[in-house]
Design a protein around this motif. Structure first.
Motif, PDB file in Angstrom:
ATOM      1  N   THR A 163     -28.314   8.374  37.371  1.00  0.00           N
ATOM      2  CA  THR A 163     -28.972   9.114  38.452  1.00  0.00           C
ATOM      3  C   THR A 163     -30.320   8.466  38.808  1.00  0.00           C
ATOM      4  O   THR A 163     -31.006   8.924  39.709  1.00  0.00           O
ATOM      5  CB  THR A 163     -29.220  10.576  38.021  1.00  0.00           C
ATOM      6  OG1 THR A 163     -30.001  10.551  36.826  1.00  0.00           O
ATOM      7  CG2 THR A 163     -27.914  11.316  37.757  1.00  0.00           C
ATOM      8  N   THR A 173     -27.762  13.329  43.386  1.00  0.00           N
ATOM      9  CA  THR A 173     -27.759  12.025  44.071  1.00  0.00           C
ATOM     10  C   THR A 173     -27.012  12.053  45.412  1.00  0.00           C
ATOM     11  O   THR A 173     -27.046  11.070  46.139  1.00  0.00           O
ATOM     12  CB  THR A 173     -27.079  10.966  43.183  1.00  0.00           C
ATOM     13  OG1 THR A 173     -25.766  11.428  42.883  1.00  0.00           O
ATOM     14  CG2 THR A 173     -27.846  10.729  41.899  1.00  0.00           C
ATOM     15  N   ARG A 231     -24.041  11.656  45.866  1.00  0.00           N
ATOM     16  CA  ARG A 231     -22.916  10.720  45.868  1.00  0.00           C
ATOM     17  C   ARG A 231     -21.601  11.480  45.945  1.00  0.00           C
ATOM     18  O   ARG A 231     -21.460  12.544  45.331  1.00  0.00           O
ATOM     19  CB  ARG A 231     -22.888   9.921  44.554  1.00  0.00           C
ATOM     20  CG  ARG A 231     -23.986   8.907  44.429  1.00  0.00           C
ATOM     21  CD  ARG A 231     -23.897   8.188  43.092  1.00  0.00           C
ATOM     22  NE  ARG A 231     -24.330   9.022  41.987  1.00  0.00           N
ATOM     23  CZ  ARG A 231     -24.384   8.624  40.718  1.00  0.00           C
ATOM     24  NH1 ARG A 231     -24.014   7.408  40.404  1.00  0.00           N
ATOM     25  NH2 ARG A 231     -24.801   9.432  39.777  1.00  0.00           N
TER      26      ARG A 231
END
Ligand code: IMP
Length: 427
Positions: free
Chosen positions: A127, A298, A300
């Motif tokens: 992270t 994040t 993601r």
């Protein structure tokens, strides 16, 4: 009662909702390891709160929230999180930070990023919050602890011996060196603001145990991210298992009464590493969208796959899971091709555990059982008996192959969208 919540997969199982839900009966909520690499999303009514360092009991003024000694704490980010909560009206709370928790410093974050870039295709996918480098300094005995951060003289002494070492490392990696005075002045100020919260949390917890209070140890990350037992090296730098709770919170192991494993109805992971049941197809994309499978920290996109009971059974073994909370179950409604992995094939042999090496794990082929889909909306179901028969079969299959009762089923993001089969955390 002392209850431990652990993630039974690769993290992001929905621990935020369960800890918030169980936290209604807690007197104390504790985070014992990791730092702001974790992200817990909590819905309170229609309001969404994303917590990274602060425990989920922060919304209830009667709950004592503890950041224990096994954590790594970024003071700047913690203060931002607190300011964000205050801005949204959460002003009446109790927070206690261990004087033995380690402090994430700016060089940890820089080093995390630099090592990731240098590793190239072998990167962990961290992270980049400085977690690994901070724990590495703890092990190297050059870390700064919260007790030092709040004492100007200690901070000055430790930083003046540590920073030259860290600057050598930064320079070696082609990064700019950091200035002592700038960091010292900035972190000294954080220490001043955080000082009222810093104490010996091991003592506090032991006193609460003696008063027979309800303590919830909320999990962060998941068993497969455990430094010792996870899919090494694609793991975090601490142990998110139930076994780590006593040492990371400074309480005796005999005080842990019950362990709830949080298990998503499918599997996700962020970062790199083998993932036998991963779906590289439209179904994977559909589940990702429906389950909002994007990292809280994040952002993601998470990798998505079928439920893998080899992973859950492994988590059961290392954490001693007594009951399961099945999360995001509603996401699987209308999924025509429903499968659950019950074992792997490794080099022609059936195995029911996680191999130690990456190479072996990458060669594992899942063995599935196929289940029938259900089509009814289950968001409003509150009694197990009212679930469609196929949904009950899915749950009973999990129970059959893990031998763990599924005591809680989440059928929607809100606190109320939950089926309770057994109340595991009574007042
Ligand atoms: P680190 O903890 O930032 O060092 O990251 C190491 C690995 O753990 C990476 O694959 C991260 O994506 C993963 N990780 C760390 N914290 C969490 C979490 O709270 N949920 C899911 N994955 C996590």
């Amino acid at each position: 009662m002392r209850l431990v919540v652990v993630g039974s997969q690769w993290g992001d199982e929905g621990k935020g909702k369960v800890t918030d839900f169980l936290g209604q009966n807690a007197d104390v909520v504790v985070r014992s390891q990791g730092g702001n690499n974790a992200g817990h999303t909590i819905m309170i009514g229609k309001e969404k709160f994303a917590l990274q360092t602060i425990p989920s009991g922060i919304f209830n003024p009667h709950i004592k929230n503890v950041l224990a000694n096994g954590m790594v704490i970024n003071p700047k980010e913690t203060l931002k999180e607190l300011a964000g909560l205050k801005e949204r009206g959460i002003t009446n709370f109790q927070l206690f930070i261990s004087n033995r928790a380690h402090v994430i410093m700016p060089y940890h974050i820089l080093l995390d990023g630099a090592y990731e870039s240098l590793k190239g295709s072998h990167k962990i996918g961290t992270t980049k919050k400085g977690i690994g480098p901070c724990y590495a300094d703890k092990v190297n005995r050059i870390g700064i602890r919260m007790g030092d951060l709040i004492e100007e003289e200690s901070l000055k002494e430790i930083l003046s011996s540590t920073l030259p070492l860290k600057n050598k490392e930064l320079k070696m990696l082609g990064l700019e060196e950091l200035d002592f005075t700038t960091i010292y002045n900035e972190y000294k100020e954080y220490g001043k603001i955080l000082k009222p919260y810093v104490c010996d949390t091991s003592l506090l917890l032991t006193e609460e145990i003696e008063k027979d209070k309800n303590i919830l140890f909320e999990g962060a990350q998941g068993s497969m991210l455990c430094l010792d037992h996870g899919s090494y090296p694609y793991v975090t730098s601490s142990s998110p298992t139930a076994a780590s709770v006593p040492v990371n919170a400074g309480i005796a192991p005999k005080y842990i009464d019950h362990c709830v494993g949080i298990c998503k109805a499918y599997t996700t992971r962020v970062g790199e590493g083998p993932f036998p049941t991963e779906l590289h197809n439209e179904l994977g994309d559909l589940i990702r969208e429906r389950g909002h499978e994007y990292g809280t920290v994040t952002k993601r996109p998470r990798r998505v796959g079928y439920l893998d009971l080899v992973v859950v059974n492994y988590a059961k073994r290392i954490s001693g899971i007594d009951s399961l909370a099945l999360m995001l179950f509603d996401v699987l409604t209308n999924v025509e091709e429903l499968k659950i992995c019950i074992s792997y094939n490794l080099d022609g042999k059936e195995i029911k555990t996680i191999p130690a090496t990456l190479k072996e794990y990458a060669r594992c082929i899942p063995n599935y059982i196929t289940l029938k889909p259900w089509h009814e909306n289950i968001n409003k179901v509150r009694n197990y008996e009212d679930l469609p028969i196929e949904a009950k079969e899915y749950i009973e299959t999990i129970e059959k192959y893990t031998n763990i009762p599924v005591d809680l089923i989440s059928v929607g993001p809100e606190r109320t969208e939950t089926i309770i089969r057994k109340d595991v955390f009574k007042k």
